[in-house]
Design an enzyme around this catalytic site. Structure first.
Site, short mmCIF file in Angstrom:
data_model
loop_
_atom_site.label_atom_id
_atom_site.label_comp_id
_atom_site.label_asym_id
_atom_site.label_seq_id
_atom_site.Cartn_x
_atom_site.Cartn_y
_atom_site.Cartn_z
N ASP A 157 52.80 12.96 38.52
CA ASP A 157 53.67 12.57 37.47
C ASP A 157 53.32 11.35 36.63
OD1 ASP A 157 54.89 14.63 38.63
OD2 ASP A 157 56.80 13.51 39.18
N GLU A 386 56.59 11.95 52.37
CA GLU A 386 56.06 12.46 51.02
C GLU A 386 54.71 11.76 50.87
OE1 GLU A 386 58.98 11.57 48.17
OE2 GLU A 386 58.01 12.89 46.58
C1 2M8 Z 1 57.43 15.25 42.20
O1 2M8 Z 1 57.75 15.64 40.88
C2 2M8 Z 1 59.06 15.90 40.45
C3 2M8 Z 1 59.01 16.72 38.96
O2 2M8 Z 1 58.26 17.89 39.27
C4 2M8 Z 1 59.81 14.70 40.28
O3 2M8 Z 1 59.39 13.68 40.49
O4 2M8 Z 1 61.09 14.73 39.94
C5 2M8 Z 1 55.90 15.48 42.21
O5 2M8 Z 1 55.09 14.63 43.38
C6 2M8 Z 1 55.41 16.83 42.12
O6 2M8 Z 1 54.26 16.94 42.38
C7 2M8 Z 1 56.21 17.69 43.07
O7 2M8 Z 1 55.87 19.27 42.94
C8 2M8 Z 1 57.78 17.71 42.96
C9 2M8 Z 1 58.62 18.09 44.19
O8 2M8 Z 1 58.01 17.81 45.60
O9 2M8 Z 1 58.07 16.14 43.04
#
Ligand code: 2M8
Length: 414
Positions: A157, A386
């Site tokens: 992101d 994470e």
């Molecule tokens: C993170 O992204 C989401 C949006 O998609 C967020 O920050 O709200 C990123 O690390 C992404 O790669 C990942 O798929 C998602 C859910 O783990 O979180």
């Protein structure tokens, strides 16, 4: 103690009927590439659950072929932007209006290697072919490289590579309430409001154009050929070809093999930066290479892309700039490096998994071994978090994070 059973438990606790959330704390819905990594991690010993995870993902697919980044299968609190903000879906489920890297093809292939299931084979062949065609039809100018139109589509992101293209956007003063800043740590580690204002701007633009890809091609200010997405796409072409073979469609298989080669060639031709000694993303509005030194460039090896000369230079860069830390591989090095900030330095297990696999494929077995060992140690010492600080190993972000547990299992099982 991290082990096969314990990691499975994490995934099972995160399962909500037929799909698995990345983590209840922060991400309470089904995410596209998270589900692929999760299915991968259980494909050899819990293949039925892995199949269910992917079938549920296929259920979220749009008529035009896109598999969305998020499917909102349940009511849940605590995530912004939720379904009310996206205001879209496929009639069966509300979804976001963007996608994520097509890891699902690799996951499906893995499940198909374990399960002899002609129904799932046919379903996968159809759904994945439509998805991959969508990339070419709706997200490519030249039929070789694919592009993203939101940083969330890249999965990385707040990568510093997106700063330049995002700088061109004046988001005004959008009204919204973030829900990800749950405590002091997440306020320090998650992307800044500067980034979020622009994420929300792009989301609302998509909504205003009713998610019409043709219109968005004309007006969306963020159109980036992302090196990570293109590398995963190139490998997905190879694997879709294998799925087509399994499904008795050799001509289609040949077409996808060719597509994979075309994409790989274009990556070598257009995405190499001699200055950075790495593959980089391109802002397609002005053909500008986004010169940030991101670990995403190393994922080209996952699809066997780099030619010999570039490969050697890239390994030099990896050894000189990324391997000096206590643990490898930091997601980014350079002037925006911060070992605790989201995609600006921390180690992410999915990125490590892709790079380790790529290094092995391209004959860098020692580097591959080192990445795998470091990743396992991080999880065994700190839990299924994470992301991790590459300098200290300190864990950050969500606890009991699904893809960390899932990919850890692939190493134990291999
Ligand atoms: C993170 O992204 C989401 C949006 O998609 C967020 O920050 O709200 C990123 O690390 C992404 O790669 C990942 O798929 C998602 C859910 O783990 O979180």
């Amino acid at each position: 103690m991290a082990d096969l059973e314990d990691s499975l438990q994490v995934i099972e606790n995160n399962r909500r009927n037929s799909f698995t959330v990345p983590s209840e704390q922060l991400y309470p819905y089904q995410w596209n590439w998270d589900s692929a990594f999760i299915a991968l991690g259980i494909s050899s010993d819990k293949a039925l659950e892995a199949r269910e995870e992917l079938n549920q993902l296929y259920e979220s697919q749009w008529e035009n072929g896109m598999i969305p980044q998020i499917a909102f299968w349940r009511d849940a609190e605590g995530y912004f932007p939720g379904p009310d903000e996206w205001q879209t879906g496929n009639g069966k489920v509300e979804t976001s209006g963007i996608t994520q890297p097509p890891m699902v093809v690799h996951a499906a292939k893995k499940v198909l290697e374990t399960l002899d299931d002609s129904e799932f084979l046919q379903k996968s062949a159809k759904s994945l072919k439509n998805y991959m065609e969508w990339w070419i039809n709706c997200r490519s100018y030249d039929g070789r490289l694919v592009y993203v139109r939101h940083p969330w589509e890249t999965g990385m992101d707040d990568s510093p590579a997106w700063i330049k293209p995002l700088e061109k956007i004046d988001p005004g003063n959008p009204e919204y309430e973030r829900k990800d800043l749950k405590n002091d740590d997440s306020s320090k580690e998650r992307p800044e409001n500067w980034d979020y204002d622009r994420y929300v701007y792009l989301l609302r633009q998509g909504r205003d154009y009713n998610w019409n890809e043709e219109k968005l091609r004309e007006f969306c200010p963020f159109q980036v050929a992302d090196i990570l997405t293109n590398s995963i796409f190139a490998r997905a072409c190879e694997e879709l070809a294998e799925i087509m073979e399994m499904n008795g469609e050799p001509e289609k298989a040949e077409k996808w093999r060719m597509q994979g080669r075309k994409t790989s060639e274009a990556i070598n031709e257009r995405m190499w930066s001699a200055e950075t000694k790495n593959f980089v993303s391109i802002d397609l509005w002005n053909e500008e290479k986004l010169m940030e030194n991101s670990a995403a460039g190393f994922v080209t090896t996952y699809a066997g892309i780099p030619d010999q000369q570039k490969h050697e230079k890239m390994i030099e860069n990896l050894e000189n700039n990324f391997m000096g830390k206590k643990y490898i591989v930091p997601s980014y090095v350079g002037k925006h490096y911060n070992p605790e900030k989201y995609w600006r330095g921390p180690i992410w297990i999915n990125l490590n998994w892709l790079i380790a696999k790529g290094m092995k494929r391209t004959g860098e077995t020692e580097i591959s071994r080192q990445i795998t060992e470091d990743s396992k140690e991080l999880v065994e010492t700190n839990g299924y978090r994470e992301y991790f600080n590459p300098e200290t190993g300190e864990p950050h972000g969500s606890e009991k994070f699904s893809w960390t547990a899932a990919l850890y299992r692939t190493w134990l099982l291999s």
